[in-house]
Design an enzyme around this catalytic site. Structure first.
Site, PDB file in Angstrom:
ATOM      1  N   THR A  21      -4.421   6.354   7.887  1.00 49.30           N
ATOM      2  CA  THR A  21      -5.001   5.994   9.184  1.00 49.30           C
ATOM      3  C   THR A  21      -6.502   5.816   9.021  1.00 49.30           C
ATOM      4  OG1 THR A  21      -3.306   7.095  10.500  1.00 49.30           O
ATOM      5  CG2 THR A  21      -5.466   6.826  11.535  1.00 49.30           C
ATOM      6  N   SER A  22      -7.027   4.758   9.631  1.00 48.05           N
ATOM      7  CA  SER A  22      -8.464   4.495   9.605  1.00 48.05           C
ATOM      8  C   SER A  22      -9.057   4.734  10.984  1.00 48.05           C
ATOM      9  CB  SER A  22      -8.738   3.049   9.177  1.00 48.05           C
ATOM     10  OG  SER A  22      -8.280   2.803   7.869  1.00 48.05           O
ATOM     11  N   ALA A 113       2.234  -3.559  16.252  1.00 51.24           N
ATOM     12  CA  ALA A 113       0.847  -3.582  16.729  1.00 51.24           C
ATOM     13  C   ALA A 113      -0.102  -4.087  15.653  1.00 51.24           C
ATOM     14  CB  ALA A 113       0.430  -2.184  17.184  1.00 51.24           C
ATOM     15  N   ASP A 114       0.162  -3.730  14.400  1.00 48.72           N
ATOM     16  CA  ASP A 114      -0.699  -4.192  13.311  1.00 48.72           C
ATOM     17  C   ASP A 114      -0.627  -5.704  13.160  1.00 48.72           C
ATOM     18  OD1 ASP A 114       1.970  -3.956  12.508  1.00 48.72           O
ATOM     19  OD2 ASP A 114       1.489  -3.286  10.480  1.00 48.72           O
TER      20      ASP A 114
END
Length: 266
Positions: A21-22, A113-114
């Site tokens: 996660t970023s 979503a990405d």
């Protein structure tokens, strides 16, 4: 609306992937800070707090946030934490948002979503192109838009790590290999090398061949001549370095796309 206009207002983008996660802090279109953590640390609100509180300490003026996630449990914990920690808007990237492209998909609610954010970044950051957008991570996705910004379709396939894991888990004696350490040649001289090279070349050459076919489709069926190939994801720099074709690599394409969608939906 000028969605690229600079603003003093800080925005936190949380891009939750299958493996990592970023957390990215943006001011306008500039990224001020980037922190990466393992996604499996974000299954509880306490886990999220431990990961994100240093960001809030360093950037106390953070007001708004947008979450772009493919992991429901982590997304729920992150959104719950953010609602209790910031005073502004918390937006989740999904197909219910206003999109800068026409999404033709059997069930838009299943469109990741990405992928939404990556397609949005393509459309809102470039003009007069058709797009082939790659996200090369745990899984690899290909999404295609014509120059009229109509979504044409895509592909989803295992990434390098999943291919390596599958060989190990579904055979009796093959080891789990790390393809990132491979010394590139055509043929291997050990079981580990044979596996590494088989995975890397099978994935890369197969992917490039598919891209060539998609380019031909865009040229002859959609009459698009200006085609932009873009890539993001953890394995993108390595994989695209083996391509014979030009490819624009952007590490933060999904995060930028989520940022742009936040502005696009104000």
């Amino acid at each position: 609306m000028d969605i690229s206009a600079s603003t003093d207002r800080l925005l936190l983008v949380v891009e939750i992937g299958n493996s990592s996660t970023s957390f990215v802090v943006f001011q306008g279109d500039q990224s001020l800070a980037l922190q990466k953590v393992a996604t499996n640390l974000l299954t509880t609100v306490d886990g999220v707090a431990a990961s994100v509180e240093p960001i809030f300490a360093a950037h106390p003026m953070l007001v708004d946030a947008v979450v772009c996630s493919v992991v429901p449990q982590a997304e729920e914990a992150v959104v719950t934490y953010l609602h209790g920690s910031i005073t502004g808007k918390v937006m989740q990237v999904n197909s219910a948002l206003k999109l800068p492209f026409t999404l033709a998909y059997e069930d838009v609610t299943t469109f990741g979503a990405d992928r939404l954010a990556l397609c949005a970044w393509c459309c809102l950051s470039h003009t007069a192109y058709a797009f082939i957008a790659l996200d090369i991570g745990t899984a690899c996705t290909i999404d295609v838009l014509n120059s009229k910004l109509h979504y044409l379709g895509g592909m989803i396939m295992p990434g390098l790590e999943l291919m390596a894991r599958s060989l190990h888990e579904h055979t009796a004696r093959l080891p789990l290999v790390d393809v990132s350490t491979v010394s590139l040649s055509l043929l291997g001289n050990s079981t580990t090398e044979c596996m590494q090279l088989g995975i890397v070349w099978n994935f890369t050459l197969g992917l490039e061949k598919m891209i060539e076919s998609i380019k031909m489709y865009l040229e002859y069926e959609e009459h698009d001549r200006e085609i932009l190939l873009v890539a993001t994801g953890g394995a993108a720099p390595f994989v695209t370095s083996l391509f014979t074709m030009q490819c624009q690599v952007e590490e933060l394409a999904v995060a930028h796309g989520a940022r742009l969608l936040f502005s696009y939906n104000q």
